[in-house]
Design an enzyme around this catalytic site. Structure first.
Site, PDB file in Angstrom:
ATOM      1  N   ALA A  65       0.864  -1.181   0.000  1.00 49.64           N
ATOM      2  CA  ALA A  65       0.000   0.000   0.000  1.00 49.64           C
ATOM      3  C   ALA A  65       0.904   1.235   0.000  1.00 49.64           C
ATOM      4  O   ALA A  65       2.065   1.165   0.424  1.00 49.64           O
ATOM      5  CB  ALA A  65      -0.891  -0.014   1.233  1.00 49.64           C
ATOM      6  N   GLY A 108       0.511  -4.953   0.843  1.00 50.47           N
ATOM      7  CA  GLY A 108      -0.733  -4.977   0.067  1.00 50.47           C
ATOM      8  C   GLY A 108      -0.541  -5.599  -1.314  1.00 50.47           C
ATOM      9  O   GLY A 108      -1.495  -6.125  -1.895  1.00 50.47           O
ATOM     10  N   GLU A 111      -0.908  -9.159  -0.716  1.00 51.93           N
ATOM     11  CA  GLU A 111      -2.331  -9.398  -0.417  1.00 51.93           C
ATOM     12  C   GLU A 111      -3.177  -9.354  -1.686  1.00 51.93           C
ATOM     13  O   GLU A 111      -4.153 -10.099  -1.812  1.00 51.93           O
ATOM     14  CB  GLU A 111      -2.807  -8.366   0.621  1.00 51.93           C
ATOM     15  CG  GLU A 111      -2.139  -8.610   1.971  1.00 51.93           C
ATOM     16  CD  GLU A 111      -2.363  -7.494   2.974  1.00 51.93           C
ATOM     17  OE1 GLU A 111      -2.070  -6.321   2.630  1.00 51.93           O
ATOM     18  OE2 GLU A 111      -2.824  -7.770   4.088  1.00 51.93           O
ATOM     19  N   GLU A 131       4.761  -5.172   6.953  1.00 51.36           N
ATOM     20  CA  GLU A 131       3.996  -4.149   7.677  1.00 51.36           C
ATOM     21  C   GLU A 131       4.495  -3.951   9.102  1.00 51.36           C
ATOM     22  O   GLU A 131       4.501  -2.846   9.632  1.00 51.36           O
ATOM     23  CB  GLU A 131       2.500  -4.523   7.708  1.00 51.36           C
ATOM     24  CG  GLU A 131       1.781  -4.388   6.377  1.00 51.36           C
ATOM     25  CD  GLU A 131       1.801  -5.643   5.521  1.00 51.36           C
ATOM     26  OE1 GLU A 131       2.668  -6.518   5.733  1.00 51.36           O
ATOM     27  OE2 GLU A 131       0.945  -5.753   4.624  1.00 51.36           O
TER      28      GLU A 131
HETATM   29  N1  CO8 Z   1       4.611   3.192  -0.649  1.00 48.94           N
HETATM   30  C1  CO8 Z   1       5.030   4.382  -1.156  1.00 48.94           C
HETATM   31  N2  CO8 Z   1       6.192   4.533  -1.806  1.00 48.94           N
HETATM   32  C2  CO8 Z   1       6.960   3.466  -1.944  1.00 48.94           C
HETATM   33  C3  CO8 Z   1       6.608   2.206  -1.457  1.00 48.94           C
HETATM   34  C4  CO8 Z   1       5.364   2.095  -0.778  1.00 48.94           C
HETATM   35  N3  CO8 Z   1       4.902   0.924  -0.298  1.00 48.94           N
HETATM   36  N4  CO8 Z   1       7.584   1.313  -1.749  1.00 48.94           N
HETATM   37  C5  CO8 Z   1       8.521   2.003  -2.416  1.00 48.94           C
HETATM   38  N5  CO8 Z   1       8.162   3.295  -2.539  1.00 48.94           N
HETATM   39  C6  CO8 Z   1       8.898   4.383  -3.203  1.00 48.94           C
HETATM   40  C7  CO8 Z   1      10.081   4.830  -2.384  1.00 48.94           C
HETATM   41  O1  CO8 Z   1       9.686   5.759  -1.385  1.00 48.94           O
HETATM   42  C8  CO8 Z   1      10.953   5.428  -3.453  1.00 48.94           C
HETATM   43  O2  CO8 Z   1      10.470   6.727  -3.743  1.00 48.94           O
HETATM   44  P1  CO8 Z   1      11.527   7.976  -3.916  1.00 48.94           P
HETATM   45  O3  CO8 Z   1      12.321   7.593  -5.137  1.00 48.94           O
HETATM   46  O4  CO8 Z   1      10.636   9.149  -4.125  1.00 48.94           O
HETATM   47  O5  CO8 Z   1      12.352   7.987  -2.689  1.00 48.94           O
HETATM   48  C9  CO8 Z   1      10.691   4.578  -4.668  1.00 48.94           C
HETATM   49  O6  CO8 Z   1       9.455   3.896  -4.402  1.00 48.94           O
HETATM   50  C10 CO8 Z   1      11.759   3.512  -4.901  1.00 48.94           C
HETATM   51  O7  CO8 Z   1      11.906   2.810  -3.679  1.00 48.94           O
HETATM   52  P2  CO8 Z   1      13.333   2.581  -2.965  1.00 48.94           P
HETATM   53  O8  CO8 Z   1      14.256   3.708  -3.278  1.00 48.94           O
HETATM   54  O9  CO8 Z   1      13.069   2.307  -1.536  1.00 48.94           O
HETATM   55  O10 CO8 Z   1      13.807   1.277  -3.756  1.00 48.94           O
HETATM   56  P3  CO8 Z   1      14.785   0.153  -3.238  1.00 48.94           P
HETATM   57  O11 CO8 Z   1      15.062  -0.692  -4.427  1.00 48.94           O
HETATM   58  O12 CO8 Z   1      15.926   0.747  -2.510  1.00 48.94           O
HETATM   59  O13 CO8 Z   1      13.937  -0.689  -2.153  1.00 48.94           O
HETATM   60  C11 CO8 Z   1      11.976  -1.834  -1.319  1.00 48.94           C
HETATM   61  C12 CO8 Z   1      12.828  -1.430  -2.566  1.00 48.94           C
HETATM   62  C13 CO8 Z   1      12.770  -2.796  -0.453  1.00 48.94           C
HETATM   63  C14 CO8 Z   1      10.729  -2.523  -1.862  1.00 48.94           C
HETATM   64  C15 CO8 Z   1      11.617  -0.565  -0.519  1.00 48.94           C
HETATM   65  O14 CO8 Z   1      11.099   0.421  -1.414  1.00 48.94           O
HETATM   66  C16 CO8 Z   1      10.591  -0.806   0.538  1.00 48.94           C
HETATM   67  O15 CO8 Z   1      10.926  -1.328   1.588  1.00 48.94           O
HETATM   68  N6  CO8 Z   1       9.330  -0.380   0.305  1.00 48.94           N
HETATM   69  C17 CO8 Z   1       8.257  -0.487   1.282  1.00 48.94           C
HETATM   70  C18 CO8 Z   1       7.756  -1.908   1.394  1.00 48.94           C
HETATM   71  C19 CO8 Z   1       6.673  -1.989   2.463  1.00 48.94           C
HETATM   72  O16 CO8 Z   1       6.903  -1.732   3.616  1.00 48.94           O
HETATM   73  N7  CO8 Z   1       5.461  -2.368   2.029  1.00 48.94           N
HETATM   74  C20 CO8 Z   1       4.317  -2.512   2.925  1.00 48.94           C
HETATM   75  C21 CO8 Z   1       3.517  -1.241   2.898  1.00 48.94           C
HETATM   76  S1  CO8 Z   1       2.218  -1.271   4.093  1.00 48.94           S
HETATM   77  C22 CO8 Z   1       0.986  -2.181   3.395  1.00 48.94           C
HETATM   78  O17 CO8 Z   1       1.093  -2.655   2.296  1.00 48.94           O
HETATM   79  C23 CO8 Z   1      -0.242  -2.375   4.238  1.00 48.94           C
HETATM   80  C24 CO8 Z   1      -1.397  -2.912   3.419  1.00 48.94           C
HETATM   81  C25 CO8 Z   1      -2.638  -2.951   4.247  1.00 48.94           C
HETATM   82  C26 CO8 Z   1      -3.345  -1.647   4.224  1.00 48.94           C
HETATM   83  C27 CO8 Z   1      -4.799  -1.818   4.521  1.00 48.94           C
HETATM   84  C28 CO8 Z   1      -5.188  -0.992   5.706  1.00 48.94           C
HETATM   85  C29 CO8 Z   1      -6.542  -1.308   6.241  1.00 48.94           C
END
Ligand code: CO8
Length: 257
Positions: A65, A108, A111, A131
């Protein structure tokens, strides 16, 4: 319909949906989820479509998400909007959906993939429910669908540690149905979807419904539902055609009726 965060195309009887927010690794924001559900609605309503494929990019199916969109959410907003519920549309689809996953498939994103019927993974795929590292837990079905897919021990490991699982582990754990070289992913997913779409659509839909019943009910109730659905198939022309074709040693011509 012009979408901003996904692209769609039809390939014969296949409806292909590609998640398309490359700058944020296809993070699922409200707009993307709305467009994805609208595209699925459209393919469900289109009698020419027999199967859907949902995919992302080489780098990410979806990295979860959208954390930026979610970060300032208050409890009352999350509750009032029933935040996270919209994506359940995918799991409620009656036509089959194949997820073609390369790269990150997290939170997500995982999911979403688990709401599809078959997950085909590229060797580059990485699955996870990170998460917990953000101070939340999965909220779009992960705590329910992951244990059903891979068992409690592995699901607890993934959800409580937030670690990622590579494609080989996802395969041996039963999360995905097959792993293919990254360059072949879409072609393989389309082939699987075409194979499904070759069959009688109403029979495919009933088979999907019956399998999904197994997650919602007892064994004896599920077997009873299966038998009733099975009986109903003898009211279709496609059952007559399928069996007549077998006996005549020819290919069946299913007419979806
Ligand atoms: N949301 C928003 N932006 C994101 C996300 C995300 N989930 N994942 C990556 N991005 C963005 C980064 O912020 C970055 O943006 P910017 O260039 O502006 O800084 C861009 O994408 C590229 O990402 P990275 O530079 O971090 O790329 P890497 O190759 O270094 O890393 C990763 C890749 C490991 C995937 C890393 O981006 C990461 O850890 N992302 C987050 C993963 C995460 O925690 N996902 C879970 C999110 S929470 C969720 O899904 C809950 C769902 C349930 C919700 C329902 C509620 C009721």
């Amino acid at each position: 319909m012009a979408y901003q965060t996904i692209t769609t195309e039809t390939r014969g009887p296949i409806g292909l949906i590609t998640l398309n927010r490359p700058k944020v690794l296809n993070a699922l924001n409200t707009e993307l989820i709305g467009e994805l559900c609208a595209a699925v609605d459209g393919y469900e309503a289109d009698p020419k479509i027999g199967c859907m494929v949902i995919t992302g990019s080489d780098k990410a199916f979806a990295a979860g998400a959208d954390i930026k969109e979610m970060s300032d959410l208050t409890y009352i907003e999350a509750f009032s909007q029933n935040f996270g519920a919209t994506l359940e549309r995918i799991g409620k689809a009656r036509k089959p959906i194949v997820a073609a996953v390369a790269g990150y498939c997290l939170g997500g994103g995982a999911e979403l993939a688990m709401q599809c019927d078959i997950i085909i993974a590229a060797e580059t795929a990485k699955f996870g429910q990170p998460e917990i590292t953000l101070g939340i837990m999965p909220g779009m079905g992960g705590t329910q669908r992951l244990p059903r897919a891979i068992g409690k021990a592995k699901a607890m490991d993934m959800i409580l540690t937030g670690r990622m699982m590579d494609a080989a582990e996802a395969d041996s754990s039963g999360l995905v149905s097959r792993v293919v070289p990254a360059g072949d992913l879409l072609e393989e997913a389309i082939k699987v979807a075409e194979k499904i779409a070759d069959h009688s659509l109403p029979i495919v839909m009933l088979a999907k419904e019956s399998v999904n019943r197994s997650f919602e009910t007892t064994l004896s109730e599920g077997v009873q539902v299966e038998r009733r659905l099975f009986h109903s198939m003898f009211a279709t022309g496609d059952q007559k055609e399928g069996m007549a074709a077998f006996l005549a040693k020819r290919s069946p011509q299913f007419r979806n009726r």
